[in-house]
Scaffold this motif. Structure first.
Motif, PDB file in Angstrom:
ATOM      1  N   TYR A  54      43.338 140.475  39.754  1.00  0.00           N
ATOM      2  CA  TYR A  54      42.621 141.478  38.950  1.00  0.00           C
ATOM      3  C   TYR A  54      43.490 142.082  37.852  1.00  0.00           C
ATOM      4  O   TYR A  54      43.023 142.309  36.733  1.00  0.00           O
ATOM      5  CB  TYR A  54      42.084 142.583  39.852  1.00  0.00           C
ATOM      6  CG  TYR A  54      40.902 142.181  40.689  1.00  0.00           C
ATOM      7  CD1 TYR A  54      40.258 140.961  40.510  1.00  0.00           C
ATOM      8  CD2 TYR A  54      40.415 143.029  41.679  1.00  0.00           C
ATOM      9  CE1 TYR A  54      39.180 140.590  41.283  1.00  0.00           C
ATOM     10  CE2 TYR A  54      39.323 142.676  42.457  1.00  0.00           C
ATOM     11  CZ  TYR A  54      38.716 141.461  42.261  1.00  0.00           C
ATOM     12  OH  TYR A  54      37.648 141.105  43.028  1.00  0.00           O
ATOM     13  N   GLN A  57      43.523 139.677  35.078  1.00  0.00           N
ATOM     14  CA  GLN A  57      42.192 139.265  34.604  1.00  0.00           C
ATOM     15  C   GLN A  57      41.729 140.255  33.533  1.00  0.00           C
ATOM     16  O   GLN A  57      40.779 141.006  33.712  1.00  0.00           O
ATOM     17  CB  GLN A  57      41.247 139.251  35.801  1.00  0.00           C
ATOM     18  CG  GLN A  57      39.962 138.475  35.600  1.00  0.00           C
ATOM     19  CD  GLN A  57      39.211 138.349  36.913  1.00  0.00           C
ATOM     20  OE1 GLN A  57      39.576 137.591  37.786  1.00  0.00           O
ATOM     21  NE2 GLN A  57      38.158 139.137  37.071  1.00  0.00           N
ATOM     22  N   LYS A  88      41.449 146.379  34.139  1.00  0.00           N
ATOM     23  CA  LYS A  88      41.665 145.162  34.927  1.00  0.00           C
ATOM     24  C   LYS A  88      40.306 144.553  35.275  1.00  0.00           C
ATOM     25  O   LYS A  88      39.250 145.141  35.019  1.00  0.00           O
ATOM     26  CB  LYS A  88      42.412 145.488  36.225  1.00  0.00           C
ATOM     27  CG  LYS A  88      41.619 146.418  37.150  1.00  0.00           C
ATOM     28  CD  LYS A  88      42.334 146.690  38.453  1.00  0.00           C
ATOM     29  CE  LYS A  88      41.460 147.564  39.370  1.00  0.00           C
ATOM     30  NZ  LYS A  88      42.104 147.825  40.664  1.00  0.00           N
ATOM     31  N   ALA A  89      40.370 143.366  35.862  1.00  0.00           N
ATOM     32  CA  ALA A  89      39.189 142.740  36.466  1.00  0.00           C
ATOM     33  C   ALA A  89      37.986 142.665  35.511  1.00  0.00           C
ATOM     34  O   ALA A  89      36.893 143.097  35.849  1.00  0.00           O
ATOM     35  CB  ALA A  89      38.805 143.464  37.756  1.00  0.00           C
ATOM     36  N   TRP A  91      35.140 140.501  34.231  1.00  0.00           N
ATOM     37  CA  TRP A  91      34.575 139.287  34.817  1.00  0.00           C
ATOM     38  C   TRP A  91      33.079 139.126  34.548  1.00  0.00           C
ATOM     39  O   TRP A  91      32.415 140.017  34.033  1.00  0.00           O
ATOM     40  CB  TRP A  91      34.850 139.246  36.316  1.00  0.00           C
ATOM     41  CG  TRP A  91      34.212 140.307  37.157  1.00  0.00           C
ATOM     42  CD1 TRP A  91      32.979 140.881  36.996  1.00  0.00           C
ATOM     43  CD2 TRP A  91      34.760 140.900  38.332  1.00  0.00           C
ATOM     44  NE1 TRP A  91      32.745 141.788  37.990  1.00  0.00           N
ATOM     45  CE2 TRP A  91      33.813 141.822  38.833  1.00  0.00           C
ATOM     46  CE3 TRP A  91      35.956 140.734  39.020  1.00  0.00           C
ATOM     47  CZ2 TRP A  91      34.024 142.570  39.983  1.00  0.00           C
ATOM     48  CZ3 TRP A  91      36.164 141.482  40.166  1.00  0.00           C
ATOM     49  CH2 TRP A  91      35.207 142.395  40.628  1.00  0.00           C
ATOM     50  N   ASP A 110      36.323 146.787  38.643  1.00  0.00           N
ATOM     51  CA  ASP A 110      35.922 146.639  40.052  1.00  0.00           C
ATOM     52  C   ASP A 110      35.835 147.997  40.748  1.00  0.00           C
ATOM     53  O   ASP A 110      36.445 148.221  41.793  1.00  0.00           O
ATOM     54  CB  ASP A 110      36.911 145.730  40.795  1.00  0.00           C
ATOM     55  CG  ASP A 110      36.474 145.415  42.222  1.00  0.00           C
ATOM     56  OD1 ASP A 110      35.255 145.349  42.473  1.00  0.00           O
ATOM     57  OD2 ASP A 110      37.358 145.244  43.087  1.00  0.00           O
ATOM     58  N   ASN A 289      41.544 132.679  43.882  1.00  0.00           N
ATOM     59  CA  ASN A 289      41.301 132.642  42.440  1.00  0.00           C
ATOM     60  C   ASN A 289      41.352 131.241  41.850  1.00  0.00           C
ATOM     61  O   ASN A 289      41.098 131.077  40.663  1.00  0.00           O
ATOM     62  CB  ASN A 289      42.321 133.532  41.721  1.00  0.00           C
ATOM     63  CG  ASN A 289      42.049 135.007  41.958  1.00  0.00           C
ATOM     64  OD1 ASN A 289      40.946 135.477  41.713  1.00  0.00           O
ATOM     65  ND2 ASN A 289      43.039 135.716  42.459  1.00  0.00           N
TER      66      ASN A 289
END
Length: 321
Positions: A54, A57, A88-89, A91, A110, A289
């Protein structure tokens, strides 16, 4: 099928030449998951999650192709430098075109509660490959409604040109009517904004399309890090359902790959071909991942039910739009 002497010679001397008529799976190198496939003009596009920890990402790449065989990588079409509230994260992108602009919806951070900063955002660009900038300067959805974690967003355009946002993790799925400039939502006639349409078995990864006047609602089941991640679906007469689960149409093949899920559908309307774009985990991989983006052609039976999809190494045949 008999091969001519010339074709046989080509096949024997240049076997890769003979194989170039199919995409192969994965479609492109690298760890990529949650792919959204779409057609803009004469070009196929795939927008996946960059599959990493994360904290790493923090950007997204995109891929384009004229024929499903050769894919061009467009690096860092969006990142956390452009989305100040995202840390972060980033997606599960979902994209649509409206009034000459391209709108990219994404999840970030997240979040685990209403007290955290993050949720679902939207970015805008003048071209499919970006660069994308923050449309709102804040999340579009930053709270839990009907217990749905604000992730895994899908933007859906209905027959009447109404756009909906369908989203949700933690086994709850909501649908909300987007306003005309995608800065917020329009309440339903009963005064509610987020309607829950969660079918049996739903975990995350919603997707919807219309075929022969029916609404096909699809989602992922199981845990995304496990081998049993899979895709199921339902059919209804309205985007609001009710949706009664019909069954799974994509799952692992222990001889091919595991964790096949979080998909999207590309529809070539002229040739009436449907493609399912999804991620899967190579055999022997234990890192959650380590996922790759793949594609198969999807078919229907005479009653309009989806025929379960077989995982392949070959992928799909060349198809120019």
């Amino acid at each position: 099928m008999k091969l001519s002497h010339f074709s046989l010679l080509i096949f024997l001397v240049f076997p890769s030449f003979a194989q170039a008529q199919t995409s192969g799976n994965p479609l492109f190198p690298g760890w990529y998951a949650d792919p959204e496939g779409i057609i803009f003009g004469k070009t196929y596009w795939i927008y996946p999650t960059y599959s990493a920890k994360y904290k790493e990402q923090v950007f997204m790449d995109a891929f384009s192709s004229a024929d499903l065989i050769t894919w061009k990588k467009h690096e860092r079409i969006i990142d956390t430098a452009a989305i100040k509230w995202a840390k972060k994260a980033m997606w599960a992108p979902s994209i649509t075109q409206k009034d000459g602009k391209y709108y990219l919806f994404f999840g970030a951070n997240d979040i685990q509660s209403d007290q955290e900063i993050g949720g679902i955002g939207v970015a805008v660009a003048d071209r499919p490959e970006g660069p994308y900038k923050d449309h709102l300067g804040k999340p579009l959805i930053d709270k839990f409604y009907n217990k749905a974690q604000p992730i895994d967003q899908f933007v859906f355009k209905d027959k009447d040109n109404q756009y909906y946002l369908i989203y949700g993790g933690w086994s709850h799925c909501n649908i909300a009517k987007l306003n005309k400039d995608f800065t917020g939502f329009v309440p339903y006639t009963d005064g509610s904004t987020f309607k829950e349409i969660t079918p049996e078995g739903y975990v995350e990864g919603p997707f919807m399309f219309i075929r022969n006047g029916k609404y096909y609602f699809m989602w992922s089941e199981g845990g995304w890090t496990g081998p049993d991640y899979s895709v199921a679906y339902a059919i209804a007469d309205s985007p609001l359902g009710p949706f009664k689960r019909i069954g799974k149409i994509l799952k692992q093949d222990p001889a091919m790959a595991t964790g096949a899920g979080h998909h999207s559908i590309i529809h070539d309307a002229k040739k009436e071909r449907y493609y399912i774009v999804y991620h899967r985990r190579p055999l022997g991989e234990t890192d959650g991942n380590h996922r790759v983006t793949c594609m198969e052609e999807m078919h229907f039976d005479k009653d309009g039910l989806i025929i379960p999809v077989q995982l392949t190494k070959e992928g799909v045949k060349k198809n120019k739009l």
